[in-house]
Design a protein around this motif. Structure first.
Motif, PDB file in Angstrom:
ATOM      1  N   LYS A 153       0.848  -1.192   0.000  1.00  0.00           N
ATOM      2  CA  LYS A 153       0.000   0.000   0.000  1.00  0.00           C
ATOM      3  C   LYS A 153       0.881   1.239   0.000  1.00  0.00           C
ATOM      4  O   LYS A 153       1.837   1.332   0.751  1.00  0.00           O
ATOM      5  CB  LYS A 153      -0.907   0.000   1.229  1.00  0.00           C
ATOM      6  CG  LYS A 153      -1.901   1.153   1.240  1.00  0.00           C
ATOM      7  CD  LYS A 153      -2.829   1.057   2.423  1.00  0.00           C
ATOM      8  CE  LYS A 153      -3.831   2.185   2.522  1.00  0.00           C
ATOM      9  NZ  LYS A 153      -3.649   3.363   1.744  1.00  0.00           N
ATOM     10  N   LYS A 175      -7.637   1.309  -6.565  1.00  0.00           N
ATOM     11  CA  LYS A 175      -8.866   0.622  -6.183  1.00  0.00           C
ATOM     12  C   LYS A 175     -10.034   1.109  -7.047  1.00  0.00           C
ATOM     13  O   LYS A 175     -10.200   2.305  -7.265  1.00  0.00           O
ATOM     14  CB  LYS A 175      -9.156   0.888  -4.697  1.00  0.00           C
ATOM     15  CG  LYS A 175     -10.293   0.088  -4.143  1.00  0.00           C
ATOM     16  CD  LYS A 175     -10.437   0.340  -2.660  1.00  0.00           C
ATOM     17  CE  LYS A 175     -11.539  -0.501  -2.087  1.00  0.00           C
ATOM     18  NZ  LYS A 175     -11.669  -0.336  -0.649  1.00  0.00           N
ATOM     19  N   ASN A 176     -10.810   0.159  -7.550  1.00  0.00           N
ATOM     20  CA  ASN A 176     -12.007   0.397  -8.366  1.00  0.00           C
ATOM     21  C   ASN A 176     -11.719   0.952  -9.763  1.00  0.00           C
ATOM     22  O   ASN A 176     -12.634   1.389 -10.454  1.00  0.00           O
ATOM     23  CB  ASN A 176     -13.016   1.302  -7.646  1.00  0.00           C
ATOM     24  CG  ASN A 176     -13.489   0.686  -6.334  1.00  0.00           C
ATOM     25  OD1 ASN A 176     -13.671  -0.520  -6.250  1.00  0.00           O
ATOM     26  ND2 ASN A 176     -13.650   1.506  -5.328  1.00  0.00           N
TER      27      ASN A 176
END
Length: 170
Positions: free
Chosen positions: A101, A135-136
């Motif tokens: 991350k 993300k997404n």
């Protein structure tokens, strides 16, 4: 005796696997088993119907014993991990297993190939050639140049363009 114990465990596992599979699938048909060589190394690729069932199906109904490659993260799961060990599966580490991350967050994707971040540390946390996944967002961004701590130049198949609006009640 060790070989006999291993054969016993293998037979028990196959019987257990067949019970599970026959309760999960209404019909199991094996096609092309005659194409698997009777001896020597071979590679068999499944069409990946289900992460867990592929290996179980091949193990239970395959014409010979083999070792299935399984993501090492599956071995960390209490039940399925033990089953994979019993079946002599081989754990492998995939590139996504090494993902980390990043600090901050991406605020903007420019159509001209730049990612803009807020409170990011691109100078110290990234390298040219690494891949950024957001993300997404269903694509990857390969880093081509680090501009500063908050801006990356990237290449990807991401294109600005058409969009859809979905009714919130649906």
């Amino acid at each position: 005796s060790e070989l006999l114990e291993k054969i016993s465990k293998s037979s028990l596992y196959i019987a257990y696997a067949k019970c599970i599979l026959e309760s999960y699938y209404s019909k199991i048909i094996v096609n092309g088993a005659h194409n698997v060589p009777k001896e020597g190394p071979f590679i068999l690729a499944a069409n990946h119907h289900n992460l867990y069932m592929d290996g179980v199906l091949l193990y239970a109904y395959g014409p010979r014993r083999y070792h299935c490659l399984i993501a090492h993260t599956v071995f960390e799961k209490p039940v399925i991990g033990k089953v994979c060990q019993m079946a002599d599966c081989i754990p492998i580490k995939r590139p996504q297993d090494f993902a980390r991350k990043g600090t901050g967050f991406i605020t903007k994707i420019s159509g001209d190939g730049y990612l803009h971040g807020q409170n990011t540390c691109f100078n110290t946390e990234t390298k040219i050639g690494e891949i950024i996944k957001i993300k997404n967002i269903p694509c990857e961004f390969r880093i081509t140049k680090i501009i500063d701590d908050n801006i990356l130049q990237v290449s990807s198949d991401f294109k600005m363009g058409d969009y859809q609006i979905q009714n919130k009640e649906y």
